[in-house]
Design an enzyme around this catalytic site. Structure first.
Site, PDB file in Angstrom:
ATOM      1  N   TYR A 143      -2.219  73.942  -1.450  1.00 19.66           N
ATOM      2  CA  TYR A 143      -2.831  75.276  -1.416  1.00 19.66           C
ATOM      3  C   TYR A 143      -3.552  75.557  -0.100  1.00 19.66           C
ATOM      4  O   TYR A 143      -3.933  76.680   0.177  1.00 19.66           O
ATOM      5  CB  TYR A 143      -3.812  75.458  -2.584  1.00 19.66           C
ATOM      6  N   LYS A 191       3.365  62.214  -7.616  1.00 22.52           N
ATOM      7  CA  LYS A 191       4.837  62.254  -7.603  1.00 22.52           C
ATOM      8  C   LYS A 191       5.289  61.309  -6.493  1.00 22.52           C
ATOM      9  O   LYS A 191       6.000  61.692  -5.550  1.00 22.52           O
ATOM     10  CB  LYS A 191       5.286  63.713  -7.370  1.00 22.52           C
ATOM     11  N   ASP A 223       5.614  64.818 -13.873  1.00 21.31           N
ATOM     12  CA  ASP A 223       6.526  65.338 -14.906  1.00 21.31           C
ATOM     13  C   ASP A 223       6.320  64.591 -16.226  1.00 21.31           C
ATOM     14  O   ASP A 223       6.262  65.202 -17.300  1.00 21.31           O
ATOM     15  CB  ASP A 223       7.990  65.281 -14.438  1.00 21.31           C
ATOM     16  N   ASP A 247      -3.967  71.965 -11.157  1.00 17.08           N
ATOM     17  CA  ASP A 247      -3.960  73.370 -11.555  1.00 17.08           C
ATOM     18  C   ASP A 247      -3.067  73.549 -12.789  1.00 17.08           C
ATOM     19  O   ASP A 247      -3.454  74.148 -13.806  1.00 17.08           O
ATOM     20  CB  ASP A 247      -3.406  74.187 -10.362  1.00 17.08           C
ATOM     21  N   ASP A 251      -4.335  73.775 -17.023  1.00 20.14           N
ATOM     22  CA  ASP A 251      -4.015  74.959 -17.829  1.00 20.14           C
ATOM     23  C   ASP A 251      -3.223  74.554 -19.067  1.00 20.14           C
ATOM     24  O   ASP A 251      -3.443  75.081 -20.156  1.00 20.14           O
ATOM     25  CB  ASP A 251      -3.236  75.996 -17.009  1.00 20.14           C
TER      26      ASP A 251
END
Ligand code: NAD
Length: 364
Positions: A143, A191, A223, A247, A251
């Site tokens: 980001y 990852k 994942d 993020d 959520d």
């Protein structure tokens, strides 16, 4: 006995309605435990733009820098949401305060109150007893990495996932410290099978782990983590991850907990922290005494624990919320079709129920 200075940033929409109850809870905790908390209200967001033209006035920032902790409601107003042309915007206040205070760690506890297990789309027997503490890196990663741009006549776009060892180390230390106070299990999510920045993340977390031999460290790919969170949330205790993975995962995790109106968060760095509900300013219900204040009240529990080290006081807030739910009281967003009408309360009535439980618990 402690003297603490707390800044309250109500913000917009339901923000001031819910922070008013956070303020009242903190005041009652101070009275009950013999502390002195002083409170100052300041402007942020649309309310600040209206009053001063600036979403984060200098007066607000200065007060926050001098505070021991900050309780925030929410920012945002419908007049900006569908008009990207507006140059001065409420959320600029939020981004600037996080940056100015160096808040690189977002902490989000996912506690499933057993009474609300029905509110989730996941089977109650899978959820009940789940208690996860997320540490999401907040000021680095994809980001913020450079370059981030559109290239070649608009046909190609680039974002950059960048982490330094320093950025990973400082949040990993916070997550390990938290794990030491809990079940001593830390999941680090990355990852590393694909991304170089994740390989650096994993290497650095392994280095930090040497200082915490009692903590069981589990590395998990993002994942798989997304799947495991739904399949068996109870396996997680403390979770640490980067900005984008955090993020998305937080959520997802908020949905296993049921309602937006129940979830608290903390943004902390090396100085003063901000504590806030994860929901927004909810303009659709603002000013109607309908907002659920429990996420903000639970944010005060985080504030007491993390910023003030007041574990007993923090637990008193959580126990009071739990008692109100156990007695069957609900706001409309967490009510079931079977909830009796007289148990569905507005913002003020449920806030008062929590305050009454805090007073009663300390008196007994
Ligand atoms: P929202 O969280 O404000 O509302 C989503 C839905 O949940 C609405 O139906 C709302 O009524 C309900 N809801 C939210 N909090 C509730 C509560 N405490 N009790 C009961 N119901 C509740 O999200 P949105 O509608 O996408 O955004 C509204 C505004 O808030 C926008 O301007 C957005 O930019 C802003 N926003 C701010 C923050 C923040 O300050 N951290 C976070 C998210 C959104």
């Amino acid at each position: 006995m402690a003297n603490k200075n707390i800044v309250i940033l109500g913000g917009d929409g339901i923000g001031p309605e819910v922070t008013a109850w956070g303020n009242d809870v903190l005041k009652n905790i101070a009275d009950a435990f013999g502390h002195t908390f002083s409170f100052q209200n300041h402007l942020i967001g649309h309310a600040a733009i209206e009053a001063t033209g600036n979403p984060l006035p200098d007066e607000t920032l200065d007060a926050c820098k001098a505070a021991d902790a900050i309780l925030l409601g929410a920012v945002g107003h419908p007049m900006y949401d569908n008009d990207p042309s507006k140059k001065v915007r409420p959320e600029q206040g939020l981004l600037k305060i996080r940056k100015s205070l160096g808040l690189y760690t977002n902490i989000r506890p996912i506690q499933i109150f057993d009474e609300l297990a029905h509110a989730s789309s996941i089977k109650p027997e899978i959820l009940m007893g789940s208690d996860i503490l997320f540490f999401r890196e907040l000021t680095g990663g994809i980001y913020f990495g450079e370059p981030r741009e559109r290239q070649e006549d608009g046909e190609v776009a680039v974002d950059t996932m960048r982490y330094s060892k320093m950025e990973v180390r400082r949040i990993a230390e916070k997550a390990f410290d938290a794990a030491m106070t809990r079940r001593k299990i830390l999941h680090s999510i990355d990852k590393a099978n694909v991304l170089e920045s994740s390989r650096l993340w994993r290497e650095t977390v392994n280095e930090v782990a040497k200082d915490y031999p009692e903590v069981k460290l589990v590395h998990m790919f993002i994942d798989n983590a997304a799947m495991q969170l739904i399949k068996d949330p109870k396996q997680f205790d403390v979770v640490v991850t980067g900005n984008m993975f955090g993020d998305i995962l937080t959520d997802e995790a908020s949905q296993i907990a049921g309602s937006l109106g129940m979830l608290a968060s903390a943004s902390v760095g090396d100085s003063v922290g901000i504590y806030e509900p994860i929901h927004g300013s909810a303009p659709d219900i603002a000013g109607q005494n309908k907002a659920n204040p429990l996420a903000t009240i639970l944010s005060t529990a985080l504030l007491l624990d993390i910023s003030f080290g007041m574990k007993e006081e923090s637990q008193a807030v959580i126990d009071a919320v739990d008692a109100v739910l156990k007695d069957g009281f609900r706001t409309a967003d967490i009510a079931e079709s079977t909830t009796p009408k007289d148990k569905i309360l507005g913002t003020d009535a449920i806030g008062q129920q929590v305050v009454d439980r805090i007073k009663a618990a300390v008196a007994s």
